[in-house]
Design a protein around this motif. Structure first.
Motif, PDB file in Angstrom:
ATOM      1  N   HIS A   1      83.059  15.340   8.170  1.00 13.68           N
ATOM      2  CA  HIS A   1      83.073  16.554   7.777  1.00 13.68           C
ATOM      3  C   HIS A   1      84.621  17.068   7.319  1.00 13.68           C
ATOM      4  O   HIS A   1      84.762  17.408   6.119  1.00 13.68           O
ATOM      5  CB  HIS A   1      82.585  17.692   8.719  1.00 13.68           C
TER       6      HIS A   1
ATOM      7  N   MET B   1      77.527  11.755   6.725  1.00 13.95           N
ATOM      8  CA  MET B   1      77.146  12.991   7.381  1.00 13.95           C
ATOM      9  C   MET B   1      75.784  13.069   7.105  1.00 13.95           C
ATOM     10  O   MET B   1      75.067  13.437   8.321  1.00 13.95           O
ATOM     11  CB  MET B   1      77.970  14.182   6.542  1.00 13.95           C
TER      12      MET B   1
ATOM     13  N   ASP C   1      69.419  18.279   4.462  1.00 14.47           N
ATOM     14  CA  ASP C   1      69.309  19.024   5.706  1.00 14.47           C
ATOM     15  C   ASP C   1      69.817  20.315   5.343  1.00 14.47           C
ATOM     16  O   ASP C   1      70.951  20.544   4.811  1.00 14.47           O
ATOM     17  CB  ASP C   1      70.193  18.514   6.902  1.00 14.47           C
TER      18      ASP C   1
ATOM     19  N   ARG D   1      73.648  13.255  10.423  1.00 15.84           N
ATOM     20  CA  ARG D   1      72.545  14.302  10.850  1.00 15.84           C
ATOM     21  C   ARG D   1      71.321  13.842  10.686  1.00 15.84           C
ATOM     22  O   ARG D   1      70.832  14.481  11.820  1.00 15.84           O
ATOM     23  CB  ARG D   1      72.917  15.096   9.382  1.00 15.84           C
TER      24      ARG D   1
ATOM     25  N   SER E   1      77.902  13.666  17.598  1.00 22.02           N
ATOM     26  CA  SER E   1      78.123  15.121  16.972  1.00 22.02           C
ATOM     27  C   SER E   1      79.728  15.014  16.542  1.00 22.02           C
ATOM     28  O   SER E   1      80.080  15.483  15.444  1.00 22.02           O
ATOM     29  CB  SER E   1      78.039  16.166  17.867  1.00 22.02           C
TER      30      SER E   1
ATOM     31  N   LEU F   1      72.991  21.741   7.574  1.00 27.48           N
ATOM     32  CA  LEU F   1      73.907  21.025   7.059  1.00 27.48           C
ATOM     33  C   LEU F   1      74.619  21.493   5.819  1.00 27.48           C
ATOM     34  O   LEU F   1      75.660  21.670   5.454  1.00 27.48           O
ATOM     35  CB  LEU F   1      73.881  19.482   6.997  1.00 27.48           C
TER      36      LEU F   1
ATOM     37  N   GLN G   1      68.960  14.832  13.920  1.00 30.01           N
ATOM     38  CA  GLN G   1      68.033  15.319  13.962  1.00 30.01           C
ATOM     39  C   GLN G   1      66.777  14.886  14.673  1.00 30.01           C
ATOM     40  O   GLN G   1      66.112  15.323  15.437  1.00 30.01           O
ATOM     41  CB  GLN G   1      67.792  16.154  12.581  1.00 30.01           C
TER      42      GLN G   1
ATOM     43  N   LEU H   1      80.341  13.014  13.268  1.00 33.42           N
ATOM     44  CA  LEU H   1      79.826  13.920  12.285  1.00 33.42           C
ATOM     45  C   LEU H   1      80.966  14.995  11.880  1.00 33.42           C
ATOM     46  O   LEU H   1      81.383  14.994  10.733  1.00 33.42           O
ATOM     47  CB  LEU H   1      78.758  14.710  12.500  1.00 33.42           C
TER      48      LEU H   1
END
Lengths: 723, 403
Positions: free
Chosen positions: A600, A564, A656, A568, A593, A659, A572, A596
């Motif tokens: 998660h 992640m 992040d 991420r 995405s 996040l 970004q 990701l």
């Protein structure tokens, strides 16, 4: 004139009978030389001259010399003067102005004569020719002044102008006299006038040289011109307007027609340039073109080399460049780019202007000299770029290589505007070669990068599942790479073309192949460009590598956090760079995405799913009654598990912020309601006081606080709070 | 270009043969055959450059027109170099397993090849600059020729010729001295720590003969042709007896050719810092090509020693002649009186014609020679890149990402 014309016609008839190959010779002179000297052409001028030594003293006072004062240069004038006195009753040679008029008359007369036929009988050399020679020689003697010559700039304006007029007159006089170079009686005068002309030329050449070498180099102001972005297009526009006309009309009025600040010449005032122009004219008119060009060439070469040096361009051998460390070389490359752009945007167009002004009447000379000058400088500049392109390939060099590449691309567009055609072609060929070598190096750097991503097998996991340095490096690298997108597209396309050409082995297939190649290209053009392909390849390789690295973590949750984090970070970076964003496309972004989100989910399941099982109501109610021992077990394991999670995962890292908070919120949303309801349902089972305290360790609010402490990278958990 | 054709057919032959042969053993035999052929070609090509014995058959008319060390001889030398280089590349690179490059002896030899290439490139550049200077000398000589061809031959033109020739001779001398000069200035500055004296001296020279000074600022300031040649020669090592692959030998042959050709160029053409240029470096007597190169080397070495003694500008035949004729013409000009004696004038006409001929040869040959040197330059760069590509394939796995 009449009698001469008569003789002329009679000459014609006679010479028709005579041998024809020597048509400008033997004009049937008046006296007895016919026998002794029948054809005084250049080859036999010696004999004619030998004759002169004996016979001339008896001639009618015009050609008067004997052998003895020819070589004795220092005595020339005096003796000539004396002899002139002997032959001319006036004590001093007449006034220069008056003699000049006579000379001019003579020049114009003889140019009229010249037109019809070579074989007319020339007049005797008039006395004023010698007088003129004497006067002019005296003047030059004055200027040369032994040890300390008079500088041109010290001469009063009028004097200077009249001297150039005089020099012009000698040149013309010599031309007039030289029509009759085969005429023995002219030999002395030709030599005499030629000697005076040589002294005049020599004086002018020296002055020309010393003025040329007194240039000023002031690159600062020039650099400002070239480097301010607003000045650049102006310059270019200006170049184009002047060089479009360059081809035919050349520089009749080019410098004058410019706006005033464009009239500035490199290193000299306008006044000096005018003088230089006059000198060039005089030297060329006198037949001293070679000397003139050499002096000019060397002076300007020195000036240009100095300018280049002042701009910060240092000469290095290719060998030195290979050995230099990159930090140092990087600085040199930056300097090179500034120097190169300054040369092509300012220096050379000014230099061309100067050459065109100094050789205003001889555009072809101006072109040649300017070409030779700039070619030499450009080759030096290319050589440095070439040397850099040969250095050991390394990822960090890519951007400087790109800068050089782009500089060369810009040059290729400009070259025709700056240089005369043949010179421009040569330089463009060199620039193209250097550029393609840089291109090859860059392609190689890129594929090296791909390979080394693939090969990166660092076995040490990053603590806390944080963003891997590889990810940071590659993403920042790609961000810069993407800024050079257009250039890199070009680099890869060119490389593809070379590859194709290389892959066709036999020359027999050469004719057929281009078509095949084109077809290939057309079908593939709908897909990705080679650069896009490479970018995506790099991203995919990075992903694959990261997945490998994620397996280094024993904890699946931590693997997910790692993925992640890195995922991420990548997204970004891509979001922050419109260039990569447009390169990778929306579809790719959406896919990432959702990947990701998958991580998660995995994480939530792995970490918090287990915890939530403790809060499962199932099995707690036995026959409508709460099974207390099991409930105690549940609370105990919940507390232990949560402790454990908090302890471990507050040491994990999510840098992040967004996040981090997303994750905390989603955890809270998952855990707290469940815990709250579990508490609500079962907490009263325990007797208040010690038992409750023992099993209900956390209030929902505390859970929330602790969740907010997760992913802080805090290696000493429970730092301030734990009991 | 016949040269290019040669190369093409050779490459084709090699690759076709290699493609036909599949088994390793045959491949090895093929290799050996190719190696022999290469050595033989190198030997033949270089021995072709030796001056003909009068008895020998005149197989090519071109030979007679290119006396030793003339511009046209140097052009032939460069042709030979380019041919050998092309054949070498085909031999070493085509269809060869890149892995060989990471094993002995290639792993040790290849860096030497690359280093020699780089040094040769600088020499090509320095020589190109030198030829630029020679072209300006030619222009000066041409001024003298044009002036002395004028009839009647008068004071003015003779003085003009003298001036041009004096500039020419001074520039030739200065260029030659320059080599020592820099070293001496540097030495003096270093040992006495006094910059001013040397600099003043320098300026004086600059003032009088300034026109040509900037010419020598061609490579880097401290760059020295003789040192580079020395460095190139010093890593030329004959392969030891039991070298595992035959490639060491052609690499040695090519390396020797590199050094010889660059050395011969430096000896011939004005070039930055030539003091202490080697007069000899070791070549294998037991090999064919070694003998050819030794024979040539002796000629160059001998001539260079003479040059050092006389302090002339270089071995280039046209330059040596130009210098001599220029000197004679200056002598004539110094004693010239108008009108010229018939005998004198005829004598001078001979010299002038000789000078005109030299200028003609330069006019004809210098630009092509310069272009050829540029071709050599580009070829070396190209080949070097190809070797690097192969090394890339081998060394790929070992370059870490620099994070």
């Amino acid at each position: 004139m009449d009698p001469e014309k008569v003789t002329q016609t009679s000459d014609q008839t006679i010479s028709n009978d005579d041998d024809k190959q020597q048509e400008n010779s033997d004009p049937l002179p008046l006296k007895d030389e016919t026998e002794t000297n029948p054809s005084p052409t250049a080859d036999e001028a010696k004999s004619a001259e030998a004759e002169i030594v004996e016979e001339l003293p008896t001639e009618d006072g015009v050609i008067k010399t004997t052998g003895d004062d020819d070589g004795a240069k220092t005595d020339d004038i005096q003796q000539d003067g004396e002899e002139a006195k002997v032959e001319d009753p006036s004590p001093l040679p007449p006034d220069l102005g008056k003699v000049s008029e006579e000379i001019d008359q003579f020049i114009s007369d003889s140019s009229n004569l010249k037109g019809d036929d070579h074989e007319f009988k020339p007049p005797d050399v008039p006395v004023f020719v010698e007088q003129f020679a004497v006067l002019v020689e005296a003047k030059i003697e004055d200027y040369e002044g032994g040890d300390a010559p008079i500088k041109w700039s010290q001469l009063p304006q009028e004097e200077a102008t009249s001297f150039l007029d005089i020099v012009d007159r000698i040149s013309k006089l010599l031309t007039s006299l030289s029509q009759f170079s085969s005429e023995y009686k002219y030999a002395y005068s030709i030599s005499r006038v030629d000697g005076v002309l040589q002294r005049a030329m020599s004086y002018i050449e020296e002055e020309y040289k010393s003025i040329l070498y007194e240039y000023k180099i002031n690159p600062d102001s020039d650099i400002n011109n070239s480097d301010t972005p607003s000045a650049k297009p102006n310059k270019e526009a200006d170049n184009s307007s002047s060089s479009d006309t360059n081809q035919d009309a050349e520089q009749d009025s080019v410098p004058e027609s410019k706006p005033p600040e464009e009239n500035k010449f490199p290193g000299y005032s306008e006044e000096i340039v005018t003088t230089l122009n006059k000198f060039s004219k005089a030297l060329i008119a006198g037949g001293y073109e070679s000397e003139c060009c050499q002096v000019y060439f060397f002076a300007r070469r020195k000036a240009l080399e100095e300018s280049l040096h002042k701009l910060g361009f240092e000469k290095y051998s290719i060998d030195d460049v290979q050995k230099m460390n990159w930090d140092l070389l990087e600085g040199e490359v930056t300097g090179w780019i500034v120097a190169f752009r300054h040369c092509t945007n300012v220096l050379f167009s000014n230099e061309s202007k100067l050459a065109n002004a100094v050789f205003a009447d001889q555009p072809s000379i101006a072109d040649t000299i300017f070409s030779n000058l700039s070619r030499g400088m450009m080759m030096q500049l290319f050589n440095f770029a070439e040397a850099v392109s040969m250095t050991k390939r390394a990822a960090e060099k890519l951007f400087k290589f790109l800068d050089i590449y782009e500089t060369l691309c810009d040059f290729l567009l400009l070259a025709d505007k700056i240089f005369p055609a043949s010179c421009a072609d040569e330089l463009k060929a060199e620039a193209t070669l250097t550029r393609s070598r840089l291109g090859e190096s860059m392609v190689s750097i890129f594929s090296e990068l791909e390979n080394s991503i693939q090969a990166d097998s660092n076995k040490t996991p990053v603590p806390g599942g944080a963003v891997h340095p590889l990810t940071r490096y590659i993403m920042n690298y790609l961000k810069y790479v993407a800024e050079y997108r257009d250039t890199l597209e070009q680099v890869f396309k060119e490389h593809q073309m070379i590859e194709r050409a290389d892959s066709t082995t036999g020359s027999d297939f050469d004719c057929q192949n281009p078509q095949g190649a084109q077809n290939n290209h057309q079908t593939s053009s709908n897909k990705l460009s080679p650069f896009e392909t490479h970018m995506i390849k790099v991203m995919d390789l990075l992903d694959a590598n990261l997945e490998g690295k994620s397996r280094l973590y024993k904890d699946t949750s931590l693997s997910s956090i790692f993925m992640m984090n890195n995922g991420r970070y990548i997204l970004q970076k891509i979001k922050g760079s419109p260039e990569i964003n447009s390169l990778m496309g929306d579809q790719w972004y959406r896919k990432r995405s959702s990947d990701l989100r998958q991580y998660h989910k995995t994480y939530q399941r792995e970490t918090w799913g287990k915890l939530l099982q403790c809060l499962n109501h199932e099995g707690l109610n036995v026959h409508g009654k709460v099974n207390k021992p099991i409930l105690k077990e549940r609370f105990k394991s919940f507390n232990a598990l949560f402790d454990e999670i908090h302890k471990t995962q507050s040491g994990w890292v999510i840098s992040d912020e967004q996040l981090q908070s997303e994750l905390r919120v989603s955890i809270s949303n998952m855990v707290i309601p469940a815990y709250r309801s579990f508490l609500g349902r079962f907490s009263q089972t325990f007797t208040p006081g010690r038992q409750t305290e023992k099993y209900v360790k956390f209030q929902p609010e505390e859970i929330e606080t602790y969740i907010d402490e997760l992913f802080d990278g805090n290696t000493t958990p429970w730092g301030k709070k734990k009991l | 270009m016949p040269m290019a054709d040669n190369q093409g057919s050779f490459l084709n032959r090699i690759s076709i043969r290699r493609n036909q042969v599949t088994t390793m053993e045959n491949n090895h035999e093929q290799d050996l055959e190719d190696l022999d052929l290469f050595n033989k070609h190198v030997a033949e090509r270089f021995s072709d450059l030796l001056p003909n014995d009068s008895s020998a058959t005149t197989d090519s008319p071109a030979k007679d027109e290119s006396p030793l060390f003339s511009i046209s001889w140097y052009r032939r030398l460069l042709d030979v170099f380019l041919c050998c280089e092309a054949e070498f590349k085909a031999l070493v690179l085509i269809d060869r397993d890149p892995v060989q490059f990471s094993k002995p002896p290639l792993d040790r030899l290849v860096p030497d090849i690359l280093d020699r290439s780089i040094k040769s490139l600088d020499i090509c550049n320095a020589v190109t600059h030198g030829l630029e200077l020679v072209r300006h000398w030619q222009q000066l000589a041409q001024i003298a020729v044009t002036a002395l061809e004028q009839r009647p031959m008068g004071d003015g033109q003779v003085r003009r010729a003298k001036k041009a020739l004096n500039t020419l001779l001074t520039s030739m001398m200065l260029d030659d001295k320059e080599n020592n000069y820099h070293a001496k200035v540097a030495e003096r500055t270093w040992s006495f720590g006094r910059r001013s004296g040397a600099a003043g001296n320098n300026n004086n020279k600059d003032r009088t003969n300034g026109t040509f000074r900037s010419m020598s600022w061609s490579v880097a300031k401290s760059w020295s042709a003789s040192k580079q040649i020395q460095a190139m020669a010093s890593n030329l090592v004959a392969p030891r007896g039991g070298e595992p692959t035959g490639l060491a030998l052609p690499i040695y042959a090519m390396g020797s050719s590199f050094v010889f050709v660059m050395w011969a160029l430096v000896a011939a053409i004005p070039c930055q810092e030539r003091t202490g240029l080697l007069t000899h470096f070791p070549m294998p007597r037991n090999l064919n090509w070694g003998q050819s190169l030794i024979a040539l080397q002796d000629k160059v070495g001998e001539e260079w020693k003479k040059k050092e003694k006389k302090g002339t500008t270089g071995l280039l035949d046209e330059l040596q002649k130009m210098e001599k004729v220029a000197q004679n013409l200056v002598d004539f000009a110094e004693n010239f009186q108008f009108p010229a004696e018939e005998e004198k004038q005829e004598e001078v006409a001979g010299l002038v014609a000789e000078m005109a001929e030299i200028c003609g040869k330069m006019e004809e040959g210098l630009v092509p020679l310069q272009q050829q040197i540029r071709e050599v330059f580009h070829r070396i760069v190209r080949s070097r890149a190809e070797v690097l590509d192969v090394l890339d394939q081998v060394g790929r796995m070992s370059t870490p990402v620099p994070y």
